[in-house]
Design an enzyme around this catalytic site. Structure first.
Site, PDB file in Angstrom:
ATOM      1  N   ASP A 158       0.902  11.883   3.823  1.00  0.00           N
ATOM      2  CA  ASP A 158       1.416  10.586   4.257  1.00  0.00           C
ATOM      3  C   ASP A 158       1.850  10.754   5.703  1.00  0.00           C
ATOM      4  O   ASP A 158       2.874  11.372   5.983  1.00  0.00           O
ATOM      5  CB  ASP A 158       2.596  10.175   3.358  1.00  0.00           C
ATOM      6  CG  ASP A 158       3.319   8.923   3.862  1.00  0.00           C
ATOM      7  OD1 ASP A 158       2.841   8.309   4.839  1.00  0.00           O
ATOM      8  OD2 ASP A 158       4.353   8.567   3.272  1.00  0.00           O
ATOM      9  N   LYS A 163       2.611   6.400  15.575  1.00  0.00           N
ATOM     10  CA  LYS A 163       1.671   5.689  14.712  1.00  0.00           C
ATOM     11  C   LYS A 163       1.455   4.241  15.152  1.00  0.00           C
ATOM     12  O   LYS A 163       0.393   3.675  14.943  1.00  0.00           O
ATOM     13  CB  LYS A 163       2.212   5.730  13.276  1.00  0.00           C
ATOM     14  CG  LYS A 163       1.274   5.178  12.223  1.00  0.00           C
ATOM     15  CD  LYS A 163       1.878   5.410  10.858  1.00  0.00           C
ATOM     16  CE  LYS A 163       1.040   4.841   9.739  1.00  0.00           C
ATOM     17  NZ  LYS A 163       1.656   5.122   8.440  1.00  0.00           N
ATOM     18  N   GLU A 195      -1.932   3.039   1.966  1.00  0.00           N
ATOM     19  CA  GLU A 195      -0.628   3.476   1.464  1.00  0.00           C
ATOM     20  C   GLU A 195      -0.174   2.748   0.194  1.00  0.00           C
ATOM     21  O   GLU A 195       0.229   3.413  -0.770  1.00  0.00           O
ATOM     22  CB  GLU A 195       0.419   3.348   2.583  1.00  0.00           C
ATOM     23  CG  GLU A 195       0.248   4.464   3.610  1.00  0.00           C
ATOM     24  CD  GLU A 195       0.806   4.140   4.981  1.00  0.00           C
ATOM     25  OE1 GLU A 195       1.524   3.136   5.110  1.00  0.00           O
ATOM     26  OE2 GLU A 195       0.520   4.891   5.923  1.00  0.00           O
ATOM     27  N   ASP A 253       5.162  -2.766   0.424  1.00  0.00           N
ATOM     28  CA  ASP A 253       5.363  -1.525   1.182  1.00  0.00           C
ATOM     29  C   ASP A 253       5.880  -1.859   2.578  1.00  0.00           C
ATOM     30  O   ASP A 253       5.117  -2.246   3.461  1.00  0.00           O
ATOM     31  CB  ASP A 253       4.026  -0.765   1.249  1.00  0.00           C
ATOM     32  CG  ASP A 253       4.143   0.561   1.994  1.00  0.00           C
ATOM     33  OD1 ASP A 253       5.231   0.874   2.511  1.00  0.00           O
ATOM     34  OD2 ASP A 253       3.131   1.283   2.061  1.00  0.00           O
TER      35      ASP A 253
END
Lengths: 611, 178
Positions: A8, A70, A169, A191
């Site tokens: 992850d 990211k 994810e 999420d």
């Protein structure tokens, strides 16, 4: 088959996990922490720190401590201008289509920076499992576009990983959830992480995890909430803060945000600005309501795309650190009309799911299968700047579509194709994905050539293109130039450059180990200098020990493990006789003591026995 | 391999969605690239292509309109929005004008409700026309009817399908009102 780890790669934290005996578990780093902060510190002397040691440098060295990289994956300068306003990083001038950060005069693309985190996770896994790890599954936000997915894959390659699959994810989270709960039915995964928001609606039946729809925003997360609070501080602060103050402001506002998950009131205090204020939960909720509403809008969109109503959902699974915010939980509960499932660790569930997917790929689990979708429609530019959709969003991947192209002028041998991703009608409102030329078309009257272009989105959600002229059956050369991505050559070069880092990483580690050993030796020498035996040595011997110890003390300051080892060796040689003498006398004493004790204990025993 | 063949189905238009889904899952378990990670590159490529076709087929066949559009194209026909009857175009034009009024904010609640009802009625009419034309097609296939009869039915299906984009747009435009 060699082992495959699940990774992850998060905005705030990253984790690596593996399935052992059918159960996924997170592999902690050497410091025992499961979470490796996605923070990279570049030192003046070329040393690189990753994770918690790097995080410790955030305030002291803001310009060369990179975090939240990211958010920049697969992005160009215009995409991230607003973010950069609150970040202390230096940006390279050549950042138009691929953002580059400048650290000590060297340019780094986001995939290169992410690769440092991936390498750290790879090392942690290798240390824990005692074998080389090459294969990995890496998760990305479901709403990541082609360029962002490709950038993540590039980061893996640069880190020396073979990325066997990019997994979304929320879908990964559903795998971990499904494995644990053995549930069937419709599940919504909400999420809300550090940088991105995703919602996926899945249908779980007999081991098949079928994503029905997904929606989200790759630029909506805990970072945005931090930044809202930062802007509040900046507006209220009397002194004009310098970008160098941003990390301490961010730290203070982040802490207040976290405190408010359990307390009704929190303190934002930034002594360097002379700023302090109380923030109530009510004020905080009012501030973040628009942000939370955006996530709910995505949820409604996902439900509509799946052809479902909130009541059709039998479970809402909460993932990501931002789901700890009470307002988020209560609003999600209102929307779906049920209490969300929060018993899974929101920080770890994605990594655990990635490990489950890795296990499926490795052949460990044939009873489970993940059917994911592409989050955005794929299209091509047609006359008048209009986007013509060829693969609609929420199509199960892999997915393909064919389009016919032809020429407009006689003898035309080239046709330009522009591929886009997005939901809007006009090309200018969609994300440019790539452009390519169909070349070497046989010269024919206009409109006669028929070139079939096949677009294929693979199981990673990444596009590939093949073309064939129908009349001649000839395959066309298609060199796709990504609009916001690295070319293969650029990735190759970065892989080569990363070897330098792999070497300097090993060097850095060796220096640390040598220093640790040096300090042990120096402590022992210090004791030796104070011992009775030291006086029994010759003057030459004593001088050499003192000189060698002084030399080692100086040598540990330089970044050269070989020199440190040599200095340790010199000191060890010098102290060898002293060590032997101390040892002998210690043994002598120990034996003497023992004899005394034996005599002492033997006698009373006999005595007792006699009684 | 066409999409009907992928699922081992005859070229008919009434498909039981539960059966289609079961078959989709069954074939996915057989061909999905996830199960070929360790296979040779050619096999991996094959699994990828096969699964892409399976997914394309499922995406198309699960929706009655797309299924019918695909079928008429296989038979050499093509639904074309520019070939709808004038009377139909006039009707759509009128409804569009009313949507514009709604968007301009000059419509009352009752007028909006009435308009929504009208559009829904149009959509329902389209659905039932397509359904009966589809049933008629399936009967022709089942009775191995003559080519001329089949052609006639395909023409009818194509005419109905040509209206579909107008209906979809009307529904979308009303929901998109600010």
């Amino acid at each position: 088959m060699a082992r495959i780890v699940g990774i992850d790669l998060g905005t705030t934290n990253s984790l690596v996990a593996i399935v052992e005996n059918g159960t996924p578990r997170v592999i902690p780093g050497p410091d025992g922490n499961n979470l490796v902060p996605s923070v990279i510190y570049f030192g003046e002397n070329g040393e690189v720190l990753i994770g918690n040691p790097a995080k410790a440098k955030l305030i002291e060295k803001p310009k060369n401590t990179i975090f939240s990289i990211k958010r920049f994956m697969g992005k160009g300068m215009t995409d991230v201008k607003d973010d950069l306003a609150l970040l202390p990083f230096e940006v390279s001038a050549e950042s138009e289509n691929i953002l580059k950060l400048k650290v000590f005069g060297r340019d780094y693309t986001p995939p290169e920076i992410s690769a440092f985190v991936l390498r750290e996770l790879k090392r942690n896994a290798e240390a824990a499992l005692g074998e080389d790890i090459v294969n990995a599954v890496i998760t990305v936000p479901a709403y990541f576009n082609d360029a962002q997915r490709q950038a993540t894959k590039d980061a893996g390659r640069i880190a020396g990983l073979d990325v066997l699959r990019i997994v979304n994810e929320p879908t990964a989270a559903s795998l971990a959830y499904g494995l644990q709960e053995q549930k069937q039915g419709i599940v919504a995964v909400y999420d809300f992480g550090g940088g991105t928001f995703d919602v996926s609606i899945l249908k779980l039946s007999e081991g098949i995890f079928e994503v029905l729809s997904t929606s989200g925003d790759t630029h909506l997360g805990g970072d945005d909430i931090d930044e809202q609070l930062m802007r509040l501080v900046l507006a209220e602060s009397k002194t004009t803060p310098d970008p160098r103050d941003f990390p301490s402001i961010r730290k203070a506002t982040n802490k207040a945000k976290e405190d408010l998950s359990s307390a009704d009131e929190a303190e934002i205090s930034i002594p360097s600005l002379g700023y302090s204020r109380k923030l109530t939960r009510k004020e905080f909720d009012a501030l973040i309501t628009p942000t939370v509403e955006r996530t709910l809008k995505s949820c409604r969109q996902a439900l509509q795309d799946a052809g479902l109503k909130p009541g059709d959902v039998s479970e809402v699974v909460m993932v990501g650190g931002s789901t700890r915010i009470p307002l988020v939980r209560s609003r999600v509960q209102e929307l779906f009309g049920r209490v969300p499932h929060t018993s899974l660790n929101p920080d770890e569930v994605v990594a655990l799911g990635a490990a489950v997917q890795a296990d499926i790929l490795a052949g460990g689990k044939r009873d489970m299968l993940l059917l994911d979708v592409t989050p955005l429609s794929l299209g091509i530019e047609t006359m008048g700047g209009v986007m013509s959709k060829i693969i609609p969003r929420n199509s199960t991947i892999p997915a393909s579509a064919s389009e016919m192209f032809t020429t407009f002028v006689e003898g035309q041998t080239n046709v330009k194709v522009h591929v886009l991703q997005g939901e809007r009608e006009l090309v200018q409102d969609c994300r440019s994905l790539a452009q390519f030329d169909l070349k070497d078309i046989p010269p024919m009257p206009a409109g006669l050539p028929r070139i079939e272009v096949k677009f294929l989105i693979d199981a990673d959600g990444i596009l590939s293109v093949a073309a064939q002229e129908q009349r001649t059956g000839k395959y066309q050369s298609v060199a796709v130039k990504p609009t916001y991505g690295l070319t293969d050559e650029e990735v190759e070069r970065m892989i080569l450059e990363s070897f330098e880092y792999a070497e300097s990483d090993i060097e850095a580690r060796e220096v640390i180990e040598a220093r640790n050993e040096a300090s042990t030796v120096l402590i022992a020498t210090d004791k030796g200098l104070k011992s009775e035996e030291f006086a029994d040595l010759s003057a030459d011997e004593r001088n050499e020990i003192i000189a060698a110890a002084a030399h080692l003390q100086e040598t540990v300051k330089i970044e050269d493990h070989r020199a440190i080892r040599d200095a340790i060796e010199r000191l060890s040689q010098a102290t060898q006789r002293l060590a032997e003498m101390i040892m002998n006398s210690a043994i002598g004493k120990a034996l003497k003591n023992k004899r005394v004790r034996e005599v002492d204990t033997d006698e009373p025993t006999d005595h007792l026995d006699k009684h | 391999m066409n999409y009907f063949e992928v699922f081992g189905l005859p070229k008919t238009l009434n498909i039981d969605l539960k059966t289609l889904e079961r078959k989709f899952h069954e074939l996915s378990r057989k061909y999905h690239p996830d199960y070929f990670t360790t296979a040779a590159p050619e096999q991996r490529q094959q699994a990828l292509q096969m699964t892409a076709t399976l997914n394309d087929a499922y995406r198309t066949l699960r929706h009655p309109v797309q299924r019918a559009e695909y079928l008429v194209e296989l038979e050499g026909f093509k639904a074309d929005g520019s070939k709808v009857p004038k009377s139909f175009l006039m009707e759509v034009f009128e409804i569009n004008e009313q949507i514009e009024e709604v968007k301009a904010g000059s419509a009352t609640k009752e007028q909006i409700a009435a308009l929504r009802g009208e559009i829904e009625a149009r959509a329902a009419k389209f659905d039932s026309e397509l359904k009966s034309a589809s049933l008629a097609w399936d009967n022709l296939v089942a009775s191995s009817a003559e080519e001329s009869q089949r052609k006639q039915q395909l023409t009818k299906l194509t005419e109905i399908l040509s209206e579909s984009s107008y209906i979809r747009n009307l529904q979308r435009d009303l929901e998109e009102k600010p």
